[in-house]
Design a protein around this motif. Sequence first.
Motif, mmCIF file in Angstrom:
data_model
loop_
_atom_site.group_PDB
_atom_site.id
_atom_site.type_symbol
_atom_site.label_atom_id
_atom_site.label_comp_id
_atom_site.label_asym_id
_atom_site.label_seq_id
_atom_site.Cartn_x
_atom_site.Cartn_y
_atom_site.Cartn_z
ATOM 1 N N UNK A 189 0.796 -1.218 0.000
ATOM 2 C CA UNK A 189 0.000 0.000 0.000
ATOM 3 C C UNK A 189 0.830 1.270 0.000
ATOM 4 N N UNK A 190 2.066 1.204 0.510
ATOM 5 C CA UNK A 190 2.856 2.422 0.714
ATOM 6 C C UNK A 190 4.147 2.481 -0.101
ATOM 7 N N UNK A 191 4.659 1.322 -0.548
ATOM 8 C CA UNK A 191 5.926 1.287 -1.293
ATOM 9 C C UNK A 191 5.745 0.445 -2.555
ATOM 10 N N UNK A 192 5.873 1.063 -3.716
ATOM 11 C CA UNK A 192 5.768 0.315 -4.964
ATOM 12 C C UNK A 192 7.019 -0.522 -5.195
ATOM 13 N N UNK A 193 6.897 -1.562 -6.026
ATOM 14 C CA UNK A 193 8.057 -2.359 -6.415
ATOM 15 C C UNK A 193 8.529 -1.929 -7.805
ATOM 16 N N UNK A 194 9.643 -2.457 -8.304
ATOM 17 C CA UNK A 194 10.156 -2.008 -9.596
ATOM 18 C C UNK A 194 9.186 -2.199 -10.754
ATOM 19 N N UNK A 195 8.435 -3.297 -10.753
ATOM 20 C CA UNK A 195 7.462 -3.516 -11.820
ATOM 21 C C UNK A 195 6.408 -2.405 -11.829
ATOM 22 N N UNK A 196 5.931 -2.036 -10.652
ATOM 23 C CA UNK A 196 4.939 -0.959 -10.561
ATOM 24 C C UNK A 196 5.557 0.391 -10.936
ATOM 25 N N UNK A 197 6.826 0.597 -10.606
ATOM 26 C CA UNK A 197 7.496 1.846 -10.971
ATOM 27 C C UNK A 197 7.559 2.010 -12.488
ATOM 28 N N UNK A 198 7.876 0.936 -13.204
ATOM 29 C CA UNK A 198 7.948 1.014 -14.662
ATOM 30 C C UNK A 198 6.553 1.218 -15.249
ATOM 31 N N UNK A 199 5.563 0.568 -14.697
ATOM 32 C CA UNK A 199 4.194 0.812 -15.156
ATOM 33 C C UNK A 199 3.804 2.265 -14.892
ATOM 34 N N UNK A 200 4.200 2.813 -13.739
ATOM 35 C CA UNK A 200 3.921 4.212 -13.439
ATOM 36 C C UNK A 200 4.619 5.149 -14.403
ATOM 37 N N UNK A 201 5.838 4.849 -14.746
ATOM 38 C CA UNK A 201 6.579 5.645 -15.727
ATOM 39 C C UNK A 201 5.828 5.707 -17.045
ATOM 40 N N UNK A 202 5.293 4.581 -17.457
ATOM 41 C CA UNK A 202 4.556 4.536 -18.723
ATOM 42 C C UNK A 202 3.244 5.311 -18.618
ATOM 43 N N UNK A 203 2.536 5.146 -17.517
ATOM 44 C CA UNK A 203 1.259 5.838 -17.358
ATOM 45 C C UNK A 203 1.441 7.353 -17.314
ATOM 46 N N UNK A 204 2.555 7.809 -16.751
ATOM 47 C CA UNK A 204 2.817 9.249 -16.642
ATOM 48 C C UNK A 204 3.433 9.829 -17.913
ATOM 49 N N UNK A 205 3.745 8.971 -18.878
ATOM 50 C CA UNK A 205 4.356 9.410 -20.134
ATOM 51 C C UNK A 205 5.719 10.068 -19.895
ATOM 52 N N UNK A 206 6.577 9.362 -19.175
ATOM 53 C CA UNK A 206 7.925 9.862 -18.900
ATOM 54 C C UNK A 206 8.905 9.289 -19.913
ATOM 55 N N UNK A 207 9.729 10.161 -20.478
ATOM 56 C CA UNK A 207 10.710 9.720 -21.462
ATOM 57 C C UNK A 207 11.843 8.934 -20.811
ATOM 58 N N UNK A 208 12.280 9.384 -19.621
ATOM 59 C CA UNK A 208 13.362 8.734 -18.892
ATOM 60 C C UNK A 208 12.999 8.654 -17.416
ATOM 61 N N UNK A 209 13.692 7.776 -16.703
ATOM 62 C CA UNK A 209 13.418 7.632 -15.269
ATOM 63 C C UNK A 209 14.711 7.371 -14.514
ATOM 64 N N UNK A 210 14.733 7.844 -13.282
ATOM 65 C CA UNK A 210 15.786 7.530 -12.316
ATOM 66 C C UNK A 210 15.158 6.710 -11.207
ATOM 67 N N UNK A 211 15.788 5.588 -10.866
ATOM 68 C CA UNK A 211 15.327 4.765 -9.753
ATOM 69 C C UNK A 211 16.121 5.072 -8.497
ATOM 70 N N UNK A 212 15.438 5.159 -7.367
ATOM 71 C CA UNK A 212 16.110 5.456 -6.099
ATOM 72 C C UNK A 212 15.490 4.616 -4.985
ATOM 73 N N UNK A 213 15.935 4.872 -3.758
ATOM 74 C CA UNK A 213 15.380 4.209 -2.577
ATOM 75 C C UNK A 213 15.887 2.772 -2.437
#
Length: 362
Positions: free
Chosen positions: A288-312
Amino acid sequence: MKRRTFFKWSLAGAVAVLSGGFTARSSMAANRYYRGPVSDHFDGTRFFNPGGVEPNGFGDLLRWRFNGQQATWPKTPDPRATVIKPEASVTGQNLRVTMVGHASMLIQVAGLNILTDPVWSERASPVSFAGPRRVSPPGIRLEDLPRIDVVLISHNHYDHLDQPTIARLEAGHKPTFVTPLGNDVAIRKVAPEAKIALMDWGDALDIKDGISIHCEPAHHWSARGLGDRRKALWAAFVISTPAGRIYHIGDTGFHDGINYRAAGKTYGSFRLAILPIGAYEPRWFMKGQHQNPDEAIEGMRLANAAYAVGHHFATIQLTDEAMDAPEKALTAALAKHDVDPARVRPLHAGEVFDVPPERNPA
């Protein structure tokens, strides 16, 4: 269970409680951080995630902390971590991100230097002698920072709002601290004269020369001690600049992609999304509070981001996964979603990413 192991887990549980791991759900004591009108995410006493889930309670906390499944991290620094001295600024269409560690990054764009969730302390804890300890030093020495103009603080958990660091930044740089409602209380305890811009979800702040910061929802929570759960707001930020838009998230659950879809609809696209990819196991407790890498990539796509930095990840062990697990899971997620690995950079301490010009995310 050996006595030493039991003490380790007991201490970890105690630190989790001290940092807001538990408060009575029925408690409706007065809010000493913020007073304001009821809204779609504030009930008059506590903030909440509309249509979302609350953080787990004390019983679940104990079930997790004593599950015996926490991976063992190395006690020596990450061999991929380095320490660098950044340039004074970047201009034109350049956009540079330098990793300090965990969620702390230096964003340099349009002559502006922005720090995110700065933590230079040895531990993410209310006390200096116990609690989660960083395994690698900061990728930039605090004394080597260029002039800092803006500090973004996404919420008040100890791995994001670090009072000793705030005091040093205020003394040396006099930046503008930008943070959601209620977090000024913790900042002013150590920097009473600080310039603080408080923001609610949906607010915008003009910085200078076509640069603005927008406060957007994230699915998370807040607390710094007993009895203050969800009494200060948490948020994501959008930085609009002449060099493109940046979507910065300090912590979030995926929340069915609701906030990502909204960001994509509101802003159209992003040159860069800065997204958490660690601190996600076990899923039954963290989902509920911390997404995993798969969800982060799906979020990147939904937000229409050209590039992403992963942290945490790879700095402070907060949860059960192994130190290298987020990067392995990220590799799998990129293949699953057919995203070019060159578009996503999981940054280690001291690593620099010069973000290419924005392109069509499709």
